[in-house]
Design a protein around this motif. Structure first.
Motif, PDB file in Angstrom:
ATOM      1  N   SER A 197     -10.604  -1.351   2.226  1.00  0.00           N
ATOM      2  CA  SER A 197     -10.139   0.031   2.549  1.00  0.00           C
ATOM      3  C   SER A 197     -11.456   0.965   2.300  1.00  0.00           C
ATOM      4  N   ALA A 203     -12.044   2.936  -0.910  1.00  0.00           N
ATOM      5  CA  ALA A 203     -11.967   2.159  -1.894  1.00  0.00           C
ATOM      6  C   ALA A 203     -12.611   1.949  -3.152  1.00  0.00           C
ATOM      7  N   LEU A 236       0.671  -1.361  -0.146  1.00  0.00           N
ATOM      8  CA  LEU A 236      -0.366   0.220   0.180  1.00  0.00           C
ATOM      9  C   LEU A 236       0.276   1.517   0.253  1.00  0.00           C
ATOM     10  N   GLU A 283     -12.083  -2.914  -5.559  1.00  0.00           N
ATOM     11  CA  GLU A 283     -11.207  -3.522  -5.419  1.00  0.00           C
ATOM     12  C   GLU A 283     -10.351  -3.030  -6.403  1.00  0.00           C
ATOM     13  N   THR A 298      -1.657  -6.836   0.323  1.00  0.00           N
ATOM     14  CA  THR A 298      -1.848  -5.366   0.174  1.00  0.00           C
ATOM     15  C   THR A 298      -3.895  -5.557  -1.133  1.00  0.00           C
ATOM     16  N   ARG A 299      -3.297  -6.436  -1.894  1.00  0.00           N
ATOM     17  CA  ARG A 299      -5.162  -6.430  -2.422  1.00  0.00           C
ATOM     18  C   ARG A 299      -6.309  -6.337  -1.686  1.00  0.00           C
ATOM     19  N   LEU A 343      -7.738   3.634  -5.430  1.00  0.00           N
ATOM     20  CA  LEU A 343      -6.861   4.309  -4.388  1.00  0.00           C
ATOM     21  C   LEU A 343      -7.330   5.106  -4.253  1.00  0.00           C
ATOM     22  N   LEU A 400      -6.887  -3.385   0.033  1.00  0.00           N
ATOM     23  CA  LEU A 400      -7.505  -2.543  -1.533  1.00  0.00           C
ATOM     24  C   LEU A 400      -8.836  -2.466  -1.329  1.00  0.00           C
TER      25      LEU A 400
END
Length: 191
Positions: A159, A162, A128, A165, A152-153, A168, A156
């Motif tokens: 989060s 977001a 990230l 998917e 990290t995916r 960011l 995302l």
């Protein structure tokens, strides 16, 4: 200038999870060196931007880091290609520097050295903080699923803020399997 910025650990080489501490431990991910060579041969300047807080933590010294980067450089040169440069942040998380990702200081330095803007270039990372660095400089964002990429995916996808998917802060994030897939897509999208 056609610029591509790559994170190092987890993108180019295997990430041990406990700091890569020597040239012997530094092992390229399958296809990553060839991917750098493909980008170079397609006319891109490939630059590495990496946090190396292991220096500040005393896990390795500058000679060790330089040996790792010499190994990377030699492997790329063996493919008849070259890296534009390797930029690294030697600081720890509490050092209040401006170069530790997700702050944009490493990319600021890249822009200064190459007398160019990173806006619109592709920033490839597995974390990230890599994506946040690229986002701060207006880069196209690409996440590899090697290293910390799968984690990290998931971040995302869950989060706040977001929108999807592959987003960011409202900016698209392209998710690819590895650096080889990233290089293929970057070259394909080059107009």
């Amino acid at each position: 200038m056609k610029l591509v910025i790559l994170d190092r650990d987890g993108v180019i080489n295997q990430d041990t999870g406990d700091y890569v501490r020597s040239a012997e431990q530094w092992q390229p991910l399958p296809g990553s060196i060839e991917a750098i060579a493909r980008l170079y041969k397609a006319g891109f300047t490939v630059v590495v931007a990496t946090n190396q807080s292991g220096l500040a933590r005393g896990y390795f010294d500058l000679d060790d880091l330089e040996a790792m980067h010499a190994k990377l450089t030699q492997l790329v040169e063996a493919q008849e290609a070259e890296l534009g440069a390797i930029f690294y942040c030697p600081h720890g998380p509490d050092d209040s520097c401006k170069c530790r990702k997700p702050l944009p200081g490493l990319v600021d330095a890249i822009e200064a050295v190459f007398n160019t803007s990173a806006e619109g270039c592709t920033f490839v990372g597995d974390s990230l903080r890599d994506l946040q660095t690229g986002l701060a400089k207006g880069c196209r964002l690409m996440l590899v699923e090697t290293g910390n990429g799968a984690t990290t995916r998931t971040q995302l996808e869950h989060s706040p803020g977001a929108e999807a998917e592959f987003s960011l802060g409202g900016h698209a994030v392209t998710i690819v399997a590895d650096l080889a897939a990233a290089a293929e897509l970057i070259i394909e999208q080059d107009v």
